[in-house]
Design a protein around this motif. Structure first.
Motif, PDB file in Angstrom:
ATOM      1  N   PRO A  57      24.643  -9.930  12.119  1.00 53.88           N
ATOM      2  CA  PRO A  57      24.441  -9.223  10.842  1.00 53.88           C
ATOM      3  C   PRO A  57      24.949  -9.983   9.629  1.00 53.88           C
ATOM      4  CG  PRO A  57      25.309  -7.733  12.522  1.00 53.88           C
ATOM      5  CD  PRO A  57      25.390  -9.120  13.092  1.00 53.88           C
ATOM      6  N   ALA A  58      26.015 -10.752   9.769  1.00 51.50           N
ATOM      7  CA  ALA A  58      26.577 -11.456   8.615  1.00 51.50           C
ATOM      8  C   ALA A  58      25.674 -12.564   8.112  1.00 51.50           C
ATOM      9  CB  ALA A  58      27.939 -12.040   8.973  1.00 51.50           C
ATOM     10  N   LEU A  59      24.727 -13.017   8.908  1.00 48.93           N
ATOM     11  CA  LEU A  59      23.836 -14.110   8.518  1.00 48.93           C
ATOM     12  C   LEU A  59      22.437 -13.612   8.207  1.00 48.93           C
ATOM     13  CD1 LEU A  59      24.970 -16.835  11.066  1.00 48.93           C
ATOM     14  CD2 LEU A  59      25.657 -16.568   8.692  1.00 48.93           C
ATOM     15  N   THR A  60      22.316 -12.360   7.839  1.00 43.51           N
ATOM     16  CA  THR A  60      21.036 -11.814   7.397  1.00 43.51           C
ATOM     17  C   THR A  60      21.035 -11.695   5.873  1.00 43.51           C
ATOM     18  OG1 THR A  60      21.945  -9.598   7.743  1.00 43.51           O
ATOM     19  CG2 THR A  60      20.607 -10.516   9.519  1.00 43.51           C
ATOM     20  N   PRO A  61      19.897 -11.808   5.251  1.00 42.95           N
ATOM     21  CA  PRO A  61      18.593 -12.211   5.791  1.00 42.95           C
ATOM     22  C   PRO A  61      18.526 -13.708   6.056  1.00 42.95           C
ATOM     23  CG  PRO A  61      18.447 -11.924   3.428  1.00 42.95           C
ATOM     24  CD  PRO A  61      19.839 -11.528   3.805  1.00 42.95           C
ATOM     25  N   VAL A  62      17.513 -14.120   6.791  1.00 43.96           N
ATOM     26  CA  VAL A  62      17.356 -15.537   7.104  1.00 43.96           C
ATOM     27  C   VAL A  62      17.064 -16.293   5.811  1.00 43.96           C
ATOM     28  CG1 VAL A  62      16.047 -17.241   8.413  1.00 43.96           C
ATOM     29  CG2 VAL A  62      16.513 -14.979   9.398  1.00 43.96           C
TER      30      VAL A  62
END
Length: 566
Positions: free
Chosen positions: A190-195
């Motif tokens: 979740p912490a690396l969303t959005p791509v």
């Protein structure tokens, strides 16, 4: 459970600062002033930045408050001024060097402009010391064998398979999907969303904000578990310490530089070069002994054509005889070592904790593991932490096979290893199962050669010299271009290839050096995307945090803070 025992060592006594003076004879002429100039310079340049003297000077100058003992010939020892970080003086020295560099570069640069008071730095050091002591106590309860050889390789194996699946497109353009989107869908975080997308700046900014919030929450959760209540109530100190760890260490370190492919390739290259130097020194010593033994052999004085042929024939027979004898001796020695090791494995300590050993018939480890499910901790794949996985069944073997692509290149080797593994785990005697003879031997080797506490101070010293050359922040290195990154990857592949014997290279990779280097570059390409590397590195950090502080997996950060502050 396996524990990393950091044994307390005797406190080192302080050394007196007495300078040695040389006496000159009356016949010797008085030295010129120029003769005195190189001596202090040579003394300063001879001191390495990672030496004990330079490290003590760094710590005293940065972390130790000024005291009224200038008239003393012997300064107060570090352990009398600063609180202990761990139970080992050597580890404390290296950790305090890291803390001194971080505080000097990121705190004192602005704090000394406000006030010369040293109490603020002292409070920061006390908070860090309390956290490290609490972490050491928790580290003793962690199964390090399972963590290093099962759970962390499992994360790496998942990363390798997800990266390969994301970058092997099944559809031609323009119907192909973006590799980062495929990877993120296979390994959601979740912490690396959005791509992030280069064409959408809003998505990049939103992803950076989500990542910063995640880092801050993670550090606040760690502080909520480790800090005492009186320190946790000090909002200014916890905020500053939280910013140091979340932004300077996690943000700039793990989420920034460490996730770059070229930096990972350079790190692998340095490790391979260290191994290569050790192997080359060992091979040179063996070659020197071999040349000395060959030079001592007698040589016939009368050498004619007939005698030369007979001498060569005799030497070939002699070499064949000694070669067969050496192989027989090696086989007998190996069999003797194996039998002796298995026979003496009963004297090795058991891998099963005493609390798990339940006497009585019909009690197995699976039954004991199911009882632990009543009060489970976070365990991978639904396995309770108290269950001891056999070392032969840990993920380190399958991870190495996935990284080397063993199932595709050499399927017969993979099948042979699988049969041997199954035979050791399920065959007669189950010698490879948990607490079996082979399992005890492997565990003893890991405890002796990998988890040795004496290896930690040199490792920290090497990391300090690599991250902070000359005990300071190095100049900002501009990121290499795409062509330079390819050259770094090629050099890493060549260094790794040099560690493999030529006979093994020909069998495994085939003929041609360029082809071998290219195939190793394809293996290293699993670290070729910084966004995918962030998934792996943050996963490693989160796994370590949860293993050390299982409270964070059971309760939220707000709930933990409410319990502590209430």
């Amino acid at each position: 459970m396996s524990r990393l025992q950091l044994q307390p060592r005797l406190k080192s006594t302080a050394t007196s600062n007495i300078s040695s003076q040389s006496a000159f004879a009356s016949k010797e002429p008085l030295p010129t002033p120029e003769a005195h100039i190189p001596r202090p310079n040579a003394r300063l340049t001879s001191a390495e930045p990672t030496s004990e003297r330079a490290t003590l000077f760094l710590i005293r100058r940065t972390l130790c408050p000024p005291r009224g003992d200038k008239g003393r010939n012997t300064p107060a020892p570090i352990d009398e001024i600063l609180p202990p970080l761990t139970s080992s003086n050597e580890v404390d020295l290296e950790l305090y060097a890291f803390i001194a560099i971080i505080i000097r570069e990121f705190v004192q640069t602005w704090y000394t402009k406000i006030t010369p008071d040293h109490k603020f730095v002292d409070e920061i050091v006390k908070i860090i010391a309390h956290c490290t002591r609490a972490l050491e106590q928790r580290l003793r309860k962690v199964d390090l064998e399972s963590l290093l050889f099962d759970e962390l390789p499992d994360l790496l194996e998942v990363h390798i398979k997800a990266y390969q699946a994301a970058h092997q497109s099944l559809h031609p353009p323009p119907f192909e999907s973006h590799p980062r989107e495929i990877y993120h869908s296979l390994c959601p975080f979740p912490a690396l969303t959005p791509v992030p997308d280069d064409k959408n700046q809003d998505a990049i900014q939103q992803q950076m904000e989500n990542e910063a919030v995640y880092r801050e929450l993670l550090v606040q959760g760690v502080l909520a578990v480790l800090l005492p209540t009186e320190d946790l109530e000090n909002a200014s100190l916890t905020t500053l310490v939280g910013q140091i760890f979340s932004e300077m260490i996690l943000g700039n370190g793990i989420g920034g530089k460490a996730s770059e492919p070229w930096l990972l390739w350079e790190g692998i290259t340095k490790i391979a070069e260290v191994i290569q130097d050790k192997l080359s020194n060992k091979s040179k010593a063996q070659a020197l002994d071999r040349s000395y033994s060959n030079s001592s052999e007698p040589v016939p004085l009368d050498i004619t054509g007939r005698t030369t042929k007979s001498w060569n024939f005799g030497r070939s027979i002699q070499k064949a005889f000694w070669l067969v004898l050496q192989y027989v001796f090696l086989a007998v020695t190996a069999a003797r070592f194996l039998i002796t090791s298995i026979a003496t494995s009963s004297s090795l300590p058991s891998r099963i904790p005493p609390a798990m050993k339940i006497t009585g018939s019909g009690t197995s480890q699976e039954d004991m593991g199911s009882r632990e499910l009543k009060n489970p901790s976070i365990a991978p794949r639904g396995r309770p932490l108290s269950f001891k996985q056999p070392i032969l069944k840990m993920k380190v073997w399958s991870c190495a096979a996935s990284l080397l692509d063993l199932g595709v290149r050499m399927p017969w080797i993979s099948a042979t290893i699988s049969i041997l593994q199954w035979g050791a785990l399920m065959g007669p005697g189950e010698v490879g199962n948990t607490d079996g003879p082979i399992d005890k031997l492997l565990s003893h080797a890991i405890q002796t050669h990998v988890l040795d506490p004496a290896l930690l101070p040199p490792l920290l010293r090497t990391a300090r010299s690599a991250l902070f050359p000359n005990n300071t922040l190095g100049p900002a290195r501009p990121p290499p271009s795409a062509s330079e990154s390819l050259l770094i990857r090629q050099r890493c592949a060549e260094t790794l290839l040099s560690l493999v014997p030529l006979s093994v290279q020909e069998v495994y990779f085939g003929p041609g050096k360029e082809r071998r280097v290219k195939e190793i570059e394809e293996m290293l390409d699993v670290f070729g995307d910084s966004y995918c590397n962030k998934h792996l590195l943050y996963g490693v950090v989160e796994l370590l945090v949860v293993r050390l502080m299982p409270e964070l997996a059971e309760k939220g950060i707000e709930e933990l803070l409410a319990e502590r502050l209430s």
